[in-house]
Design a protein around this motif. Structure first.
Motif, short mmCIF file in Angstrom:
data_model
loop_
_atom_site.label_atom_id
_atom_site.label_comp_id
_atom_site.label_asym_id
_atom_site.label_seq_id
_atom_site.Cartn_x
_atom_site.Cartn_y
_atom_site.Cartn_z
N ALA A 90 -2.65 -2.15 8.08
CA ALA A 90 -2.43 -3.39 8.84
C ALA A 90 -1.11 -3.33 9.60
CB ALA A 90 -2.44 -4.59 7.91
N THR A 91 -0.07 -2.82 8.96
CA THR A 91 1.24 -2.71 9.62
C THR A 91 1.17 -1.76 10.81
OG1 THR A 91 2.43 -3.16 7.57
CG2 THR A 91 3.63 -2.01 9.30
N VAL A 106 -12.15 2.50 0.19
CA VAL A 106 -12.87 2.64 1.46
C VAL A 106 -13.68 1.40 1.79
CG1 VAL A 106 -14.66 3.97 2.66
CG2 VAL A 106 -12.93 5.16 1.31
N TYR A 107 -14.34 0.83 0.79
CA TYR A 107 -15.23 -0.30 1.05
C TYR A 107 -14.51 -1.65 1.07
CZ TYR A 107 -19.25 2.79 0.42
OH TYR A 107 -20.18 3.79 0.56
N GLN A 108 -13.37 -1.74 0.41
CA GLN A 108 -12.68 -3.02 0.31
C GLN A 108 -11.30 -3.00 0.98
OE1 GLN A 108 -14.20 -5.68 -0.91
NE2 GLN A 108 -16.03 -4.53 -1.49
N ASP A 109 -10.44 -2.08 0.54
CA ASP A 109 -9.05 -2.10 1.01
C ASP A 109 -8.92 -1.84 2.51
OD1 ASP A 109 -8.04 -2.72 -1.45
OD2 ASP A 109 -7.56 -0.66 -2.01
N VAL A 110 -9.57 -0.80 2.99
CA VAL A 110 -9.41 -0.45 4.41
C VAL A 110 -9.95 -1.56 5.32
CG1 VAL A 110 -10.02 1.18 6.23
CG2 VAL A 110 -9.32 2.03 3.98
N ARG A 156 -8.81 -6.37 8.94
CA ARG A 156 -8.88 -7.82 9.17
C ARG A 156 -7.47 -8.43 9.18
NH1 ARG A 156 -13.10 -7.34 5.38
NH2 ARG A 156 -11.75 -8.21 3.74
N ASP A 157 -6.63 -8.00 8.26
CA ASP A 157 -5.28 -8.56 8.17
C ASP A 157 -4.44 -8.22 9.40
OD1 ASP A 157 -5.95 -9.57 5.72
OD2 ASP A 157 -4.81 -8.11 4.54
N VAL A 196 -10.76 -2.22 16.75
CA VAL A 196 -10.57 -1.18 15.74
C VAL A 196 -11.92 -0.86 15.10
CG1 VAL A 196 -9.44 -0.56 13.56
CG2 VAL A 196 -8.22 -1.97 15.24
N VAL A 197 -12.19 0.42 14.94
CA VAL A 197 -13.36 0.84 14.18
C VAL A 197 -12.89 1.71 13.03
CG1 VAL A 197 -14.99 0.70 16.10
CG2 VAL A 197 -13.78 2.84 15.65
N VAL A 198 -13.67 1.69 11.95
CA VAL A 198 -13.37 2.50 10.77
C VAL A 198 -14.48 3.52 10.60
CG1 VAL A 198 -12.94 2.49 8.29
CG2 VAL A 198 -12.20 0.53 9.69
#
Length: 239
Positions: free
Chosen positions: A56-57, A80-84, A89-90, A96-98
């Protein structure tokens, strides 16, 4: 339109050697982009745990233009599924794509084979694939796929052992293999960089421990494959 920024996102470690390795990997990615005609593509490093900067930063501080976040993870679990996605979003960014995680992939299996050979493994030696472990069933499935890929690469069976989360643990698998008659046992490190988990492997009682995947041309190319496949989304939209 200029190429999207590449945000290489790793777990994070307190090991100075591990942090240096991630930095060296990012530098190798940047050098390959320059060599392949994409000079000037911004490459940034972020971490989801232990140390910063966070994704996010990094995303907030990008000057302009879209970004592709490449999770440098060997299995797709909670990070991968939650943190990233939460970090994206933050950041408040919409451009942005992951990409999918880096592993499992046959290229990583080939690098593991080379690391094992360098550690002294020979034909007929028992092999344990050592993964960090996860409570996420999807991550455990990915580890099983990685072990199958390594077995295909080696042409022999590969057992799985976990370092931190899940069973069986690596030392237990090493002991079981010896009890079953294995004369020599080698541990293949299914880790990206040096750190506490890699140190633990040297206490597992094996005859040899392979280095982490680290900086290798195949690892660099795999990261770039993930990036390029999703960077095209922005370039096509711009056209």
């Amino acid at each position: 339109m200029s190429a999207p920024a590449l945000v290489l996102t790793a777990h994070g470690t307190r090991s100075a050697k591990g942090v240096h390795m991630i930095g060296a990997l990012a530098a190798a990615v940047r050098a390959e982009l320059d060599r392949s005609g994409a000079a000037g593509t911004p490459v940034h490093t972020a971490f989801v745990d232990v140390l910063g900067p966070s994704p996010a930063t990094v995303l907030r501080e990008l000057d302009c233009g879209p970004a592709v976040v490449v999770p440098a993870f060997l299995a797709s679990g909670y990070h991968v599924y939650q943190d990233v996605p939460r970090e994206v979003r933050d950041s408040g960014r919409r451009d942005v794509v992951v990409t999918p995680a880096m592993g499992p992939d046959p290229q990583l299996a080939r690098v593991m084979r080379l690391r094992l050979r360098a550690a002294g493994m020979r034909a007929g030696d028992a092999v344990v694939l050592a993964a960090a472990g996860s409570s996420d069933v999807r991550a455990r499935h990915d580890v099983r796929r990685a072990a199958a890929m390594l077995a295909a690469e080696l042409g022999g069976p590969v057992r799985i052992g976990y370092i931190a989360t899940g069973t069986p643990r690596v030392p237990d698998v090493v002991a079981e293999l010896r009890e079953s008659g294995a004369r020599r046992v080698f541990v293949g490190s299914y880790l990206l960089a040096h750190g506490l988990f890699q140190q633990r492997l040297h206490q597992a009682g094996a005859d040899g421990v392979a280095d982490p995947l680290g900086v290798h041309p195949a690892v660099v190319e795999l990261l770039l494959d993930r990036y390029r496949a999703h960077a095209r989304e922005f370039l096509v939209t711009a056209v």
